[in-house]
Enzyme design. Structure first.
Site, PDB file in Angstrom:
ATOM      1  N   ASP A  60       1.047  -1.135  -0.125  1.00  0.00           N
ATOM      2  CA  ASP A  60       0.126  -0.250   0.542  1.00  0.00           C
ATOM      3  C   ASP A  60       0.776   1.437   0.346  1.00  0.00           C
ATOM      4  OD1 ASP A  60      -1.741   2.039   1.092  1.00  0.00           O
ATOM      5  OD2 ASP A  60      -2.921   0.577   1.317  1.00  0.00           O
ATOM      6  N   SER A  67      -9.210  11.342   8.349  1.00  0.00           N
ATOM      7  CA  SER A  67     -10.119  11.063   7.504  1.00  0.00           C
ATOM      8  C   SER A  67     -10.543   9.560   7.348  1.00  0.00           C
ATOM      9  CB  SER A  67     -10.706  11.793   6.163  1.00  0.00           C
ATOM     10  OG  SER A  67      -9.977  10.453   5.081  1.00  0.00           O
ATOM     11  N   ASN A  68      -9.447   8.402   7.086  1.00  0.00           N
ATOM     12  CA  ASN A  68      -9.667   6.858   7.560  1.00  0.00           C
ATOM     13  C   ASN A  68     -10.322   6.541   8.897  1.00  0.00           C
ATOM     14  OD1 ASN A  68      -6.273   7.320   6.291  1.00  0.00           O
ATOM     15  ND2 ASN A  68      -8.154   6.584   5.168  1.00  0.00           N
ATOM     16  N   LEU A  69     -10.179   7.000   9.665  1.00  0.00           N
ATOM     17  CA  LEU A  69     -10.503   6.923  10.669  1.00  0.00           C
ATOM     18  C   LEU A  69     -11.968   5.516  11.429  1.00  0.00           C
ATOM     19  CD1 LEU A  69      -8.140   9.036  13.423  1.00  0.00           C
ATOM     20  CD2 LEU A  69      -7.462   6.436  12.216  1.00  0.00           C
ATOM     21  N   ARG A  71     -13.442   4.301   9.460  1.00  0.00           N
ATOM     22  CA  ARG A  71     -13.563   3.005   8.819  1.00  0.00           C
ATOM     23  C   ARG A  71     -12.782   1.973   9.039  1.00  0.00           C
ATOM     24  NH1 ARG A  71     -12.631   6.528   4.919  1.00  0.00           N
ATOM     25  NH2 ARG A  71     -11.358   6.596   2.373  1.00  0.00           N
ATOM     26  N   LYS A  84       0.793   3.482   6.058  1.00  0.00           N
ATOM     27  CA  LYS A  84      -0.594   2.328   6.439  1.00  0.00           C
ATOM     28  C   LYS A  84       0.286   1.160   6.707  1.00  0.00           C
ATOM     29  CE  LYS A  84      -4.949   4.705   5.381  1.00  0.00           C
ATOM     30  NZ  LYS A  84      -5.685   4.226   4.364  1.00  0.00           N
ATOM     31  N   ASP A 128      -9.878  -1.694  -4.120  1.00  0.00           N
ATOM     32  CA  ASP A 128     -10.929  -0.990  -4.326  1.00  0.00           C
ATOM     33  C   ASP A 128     -10.675   0.189  -5.576  1.00  0.00           C
ATOM     34  OD1 ASP A 128     -13.976  -0.954  -4.049  1.00  0.00           O
ATOM     35  OD2 ASP A 128     -14.034   0.219  -3.117  1.00  0.00           O
ATOM     36  N   CYS A 183     -15.257   7.095  -2.576  1.00  0.00           N
ATOM     37  CA  CYS A 183     -15.687   6.804  -1.550  1.00  0.00           C
ATOM     38  C   CYS A 183     -15.375   8.127  -1.246  1.00  0.00           C
ATOM     39  CB  CYS A 183     -14.228   5.993  -0.499  1.00  0.00           C
ATOM     40  SG  CYS A 183     -15.083   3.932  -0.459  1.00  0.00           S
TER      41      CYS A 183
END
Length: 326
Positions: A60, A67-69, A71, A84, A128, A183
Site C-alpha cells: 500500500d 478521515s480514514n479512522l 472505517r 499504513k 478498491d 469513497c
C-alpha cells in the site's frame, strides 16, 4: 503456537471439524498477498493474523489520515502521517507476533504484480481500485493463483472469488463501470466495507482449508442490508485492454493523456497528446503502433479505449497514474 492461560491460541477454531490440527497447519503454512491496507484491508489483516496465517505480504502506498479512522479501526490517532503498511504491521505484531508481515510502501503496478502474485498462495484485492483489481486479475489468471476481490461504495459492495480454478474478474465484469465515483466523492459507511472485508478473510480461509463449495466462482453482493449470491463457474473469459506501468511505455507509442491541464499540469510523458475527449475521434498511431491511454484511475482510459476500438483494431493499453503523478 502461542498460548494463553493454558489454552492454545487457536483452540476455538481448531475444535471445528473443518479445521482441526491439520487445517491449522495449512493456515500456518500459507502466504497471503494483501493489496491495500485501507477499509477492506483492515478486517482482512486482523482476521487472517488472528487465524494464525503464516505470512502476509502487504502492499500500500498511502499514509494514515484522520478521515480514514471511521472505517479503518486498526489505526489510532498516534498513527496519523505514518505509512499504513508500517502502522498495520505494528498493530498486527501486537495482535499475533507469530505471523510474519512483510511490507511494501508502494503502489501495485503491472510490473511488480506478477512476482508478488507468484509468491503467494492466495491474493486478496483490498485496494478498491479499477486498475489494481484488473491488474491483479490478469496476473492471477496467468499464474493460476486464486484472487479474492472486493469493492464497496456507499451502502453497497461485493466480494468474489476469481481465477485459480474459476473465471477471472474480466469474465464477470468485461465492461468499464458506469460510475466513476469513489469513497472520497460518494462516501461509504464503515460497517459496510468492514463486513465485506470480513467476508474476504472468510473466503480466503475457506480456500486454504479446502472447504466445499469452493469460494472460487462465488459472488456475493450486499446492498443496503440485503445479500444476494450466485456462482459464475461457467462464465466465458473476456478480452479487453490491459494496464501497463509507466516504465513499459515504448518510444513509438502514441500516448494520449485524458486528464485536463488543471487536473494534471505534468503530462504522462513529455510527448503525450493532451486530449480529454479522445476515443471516438482523434489521431491514430502509425500502422503496427500502439495507443496508450492515460488518466488518474484508469476508468476514463477504459471508456476511451471502448470508443477507440469501434474505429480502430490495433493494440490499446491503459495507464492509471493515481494521485501522485500530477
Amino acid at each position: 503456537m502461542a498460548t494463553g492461560d493454558g489454552m492454545n491460541r487457536y483452540a476455538r477454531q481448531m475444535v471445528l471439524p473443518e479445521v482441526g490440527a491439520q487445517g491449522q497447519d495449512r493456515i500456518g503454512a500459507a502466504h497471503a498477498l494483501v493489496v491495500g491496507a485501507g477499509a477492506l484491508g483492515v478486517p482482512v489483516l486482523q482476521y487472517l493474523a488472528g487465524s494464525g496465517i503464516g505470512r502476509i505480504t502487504l502492499i500500500d502506498p498511502d499514509t494514515v489520515e484522520e478521515s480514514n479512522l471511521h472505517r479503518q479501526p486498526l489505526y489510532r490517532m498516534a498513527d496519523l502521517g505514518q505509512p499504513k503498511v508500517r502502522a498495520a504491521a505494528q498493530a498486527l505484531a501486537g495482535l499475533n507476533p507469530s505471523v510474519r508481515v512483510e511490507t511494501l510502501e508502494e503502489r501495485l503496478t503491472p510490473l511488480n504484480a506478477p512476482a508478488l502474485v507468484a509468491a503467494a498462495d492466495v491474493v486478496l484485492d483490498c485496494a478498491d481500485s479499477y486498475a489494481a483489481s484488473y491488474t491483479l486479475s490478469d496476473a492471477c489468471l496467468a499464474a493460476g493463483k486464486p484472487l479474492i476481490s472486493a469493492s464497496a461504495l456507499g451502502l453497497a459492495g461485493y466480494v468474489g472469488g476469481f481465477c485459480g480454478r474459476a473465471p477471472s474478474l474480466r469474465a464477470l465484469f468485461p465492461d468499464p463501470p458506469d460510475s466513476g465515483q469513489t469513497c472520497a466523492t460518494a462516501g461509504v459507511l464503515g460497517p459496510v466495507v468492514g463486513m465485506l472485508g470480513c467476508i474476504q478473510a472468510q473466503m480466503a480461509l475457506r480456500l486454504l482449508l479446502g472447504l466445499a463449495p469452493s469460494p472460487l466462482g462465488e459472488f456475493i453482493r450486499f446492498d443496503n442490508g440485503r445479500f444476494t449470491q450466485f456462482r459464475f463457474d461457467a462464465a466465458p473469459e473476456a478480452t479487453g485492454p490491459r494496464f501497463i506501468a509507466p516504465e513499459e511505455i515504448r518510444p513509438a507509442d502514441l500516448v494520449i493523456d485524458l486528464r485536463p491541464e488543471d487536473e494534471a499540469p505534468r503530462k504522462a510523458t513529455p510527448d503525450a497528446l493532451r486530449l480529454p475527449d479522445y476515443g471516438a475521434t482523434g489521431p491514430l498511431p502509425d500502422p503496427g503502433g500502439r495507443v496508450v491511454l492515460a488518466c488518474r484511475s484508469g476508468l476514463r482510459s477504459w471508456r476511451a479505449a471502448d470508443a477507440l476500438a469501434r474505429r480502430w483494431s490495433g493494440e490499446i493499453t491503459l495507464l492509471a497514474l493515481g494521485d501522485d503523478d500530477r
